[in-house]
Design a protein around this motif. Structure first.
Motif: not given
Length: 561
Positions: A145-168
């Motif tokens: 029901w929500y947008v889930w995604a696996d981490a990249k192989p190095d453990g970081t977030a799936p991509n570079n998308w940013l929050s409107v309120f600041g940060g990833a």
């Protein structure tokens, strides 16, 4: 309650159905936005509530508006003050209950006011039972029901998308060992609107409120409803300024994280739902990303929204060019909802007031501009009082957006301080308790009770301007043509049948001249003005209007015989 048209609503001409392809009662309507946490407190805890809304409806109806938009009153942890919804089909106990809401609907309809409520479709609170279930495991009933995604192989977030309120825009959830998407706060996880069960639940929520009598929905943050299914990273923004922007969100071109073409199908499903209830409408909020006018045209169709607004205009300087471009970009101007101020931006009385200009003259200009524009106009509570933005100290802030970017960006709290009702009472009559945000001292002299006793007050000007819109069919629902901007001057014509009106606005604090260019005989129609303000005048040859600073001319055009 049934889904039939509320019988208590008077069938006035302003609520007749225009002949446009996407016709609705919104075309020509004036709405009043109530931010209930700051409107009126009758529970005595310093926070506004639904009983306070009911008590303030007489004031709202006295303005001559057609309806109200009530911002969220749902159960919420209030990390984003109502827009982090924890239950879509209930009233926050601190604000009342469903019985109080039913009384609110009854009272509003009895006053001839239609009621729109927020439908927050794109995200919920992380305290919502749906998310609690979804984060538990990858195999539960609501796991998708929500947008889930696996981490990249190095453990970081799936991509570079940013929050409107600041940060990833991604937050790690250890229970699922996945990241979830959030476009705003980490406490506002994004719903997966591609999942049929999610859309079913949201449409059932819309039906729940329509069965209780609501006349439509303000749809929050439409541009964030869908994204690239491949989760590709956004490219960097093309920037030429020497200084970086205040907010990192502006450093990207938002081609993958929002504004996906699939949004059209989501809006179509919502439209199908409200179409089963005669007279119900959808009013959308669009982002201020480039191309907002074109998106209004794309989203406002017989299969989508009835009307939409964007904050892109509010975030630009006050100019004839900006309004002329907005009128031209949307395709059908009747689809635009003009929101000069609201709970997300600095109040127009501060944001747009030219340096050194008379605030009352500017208020009169803004009121007549709102009255003359096509489509829907939406006043924000206190706008009819010409309230300036409140100035708060850092320790008084509540808005997480403002706290993050202090002091360079003061946030949204300055537009959310309590409504001043009675100047001499504690907290200006908003509450008997210390309010959640302080009452601004400069607002006391502008309180409702003082303006009611003052001839030519901002409140009186707004009432008169809205009365003109209501009384003149050409202003309310006529076509708009001949949109022009010449320096500080904005002009356009409104036409209904044989009635043709010319509106001219001098949007600067200096005089200007407007050439009539053979428009024929011109009958000056009286418009409300600030006390002592000079009206425009025709030159002796009748060919030019001399426009004083921040002035308005409205005239009826007659073809010379």
């Amino acid at each position: 309650m049934s889904g039939a048209e509320p019988s208590a609503l008077p069938q006035t001409s302003s609520q007749s159905q225009p002949s446009a392809p996407n016709a609705s009662w919104l075309n020509g309507a004036a709405l009043y936005q109530i931010y209930p946490l700051s409107f009126r407190d009758r529970g005595g805890d310093g926070w506004g509530d639904l009983d306070g809304v009911i008590e303030g409806l007489d004031h709202v109806a006295s303005l001559g508006v057609d309806g109200v938009w009530i911002s969220p009153f749902y159960p919420s942890p209030r990390t984003d003050f109502g827009y982090d919804v924890a239950d879509h089909r209930a009233v926050d106990p601190r604000m009342g209950n469903l019985a109080v809401f039913d009384r609110l609907i009854e009272r509003a309809h009895g006053l001839g006011l239609r009621v729109l409520v927020d439908l927050v479709c794109g995200h919920t609170s992380n305290a919502h039972p749906w998310f609690v279930d979804s984060r538990r495991s990858r195999d539960g009933d609501k796991s998708d029901w929500y947008v889930w995604a696996d981490a990249k192989p190095d453990g970081t977030a799936p991509n570079n998308w940013l929050s409107v309120f600041g940060g990833a825009a991604w937050n790690w959830e250890p229970r699922r060992r996945q990241y979830y998407l959030h476009h705003f706060l980490p406490s506002q996880p994004a719903l997966n609107l591609h999942h049929p069960a999610v859309m079913d639940a949201l449409c059932e929520t819309a039906e729940f409120w329509m069965e209780r009598g609501v006349d439509g929905f303000r749809i929050d943050a439409v541009d964030f409803f869908a994204h690239d299914p491949q989760l590709r990273s956004n490219p960097a923004a093309l920037r030429h300024e020497a200084e970086p922007p205040l907010k990192p969100f502006a450093l990207q071109q938002h081609v993958y994280d929002m504004m996906h073409p699939a949004i059209g199908g989501i809006l179509s499903r919502l439209r199908e739902t409200v179409e089963r209830y005669p007279g119900r409408v959808l009013l959308g909020e669009l982002s201020s990303q480039p191309g907002a006018g074109q998106r209004i045209a794309a989203y406002c169709t017989p299969q989508g929204l009835h009307a939409a607004y964007t904050l892109s205009l509010a975030k630009q300087p006050f100019s004839a060019k900006g309004f002329a471009q907005a009128l031209s970009a949307a395709g059908r101007p009747e689809s635009i909802c003009w929101s000069m101020s609201n709970h997300d931006v600095e109040r127009a009385a501060s944001r747009w007031l030219p340096a050194g200009a008379d605030p009352q003259s500017f208020n009169a200009l803004l009121a007549m501009l709102a009255a003359a524009l096509p489509g829907t106009v939406c006043l924000y509570q206190g706008e009819e009082l010409a309230l300036p933005n409140a100035v708060l100290e850092q320790h008084q802030l509540r808005d997480p957006f403002g706290i993050t970017y202090w002091p360079d960006f003061p946030g949204r709290d300055g537009s959310r301080t309590p409504m001043p009702w009675r100047a001499a009472e504690p907290h200006a009559g908003f509450s008997v308790a210390e309010p959640w945000l302080p009452v601004s001292d400069p607002h006391l002299d502008l309180a409702v009770d003082r303006q009611e006793r003052t001839t030519g007050s901002p409140l009186a000007v707004w009432r008169a301007a809205l009365a003109l819109r209501r009384d003149l069919e050409a202003l309310r629902a006529g076509s708009v043509t001949a949109v022009e901007e010449h320096g500080d001057l904005l002009s356009f014509e409104r036409t209904s049948g044989n009635d043709r009106l010319l509106a001219v606005f001098n949007m600067a604090d200096r005089p200007a001249e407007f050439a009539l260019r053979g428009r024929g005989e011109l009958e000056d129609l009286a418009v409300p003005r600030a006390p002592g303000a000079l009206p425009p005048e025709l030159t002796a040859d009748g060919r030019t209007l001399v426009m004083p600073p921040l002035s308005v001319f409205l005239g009826r055009l007659r073809t010379a015989s």
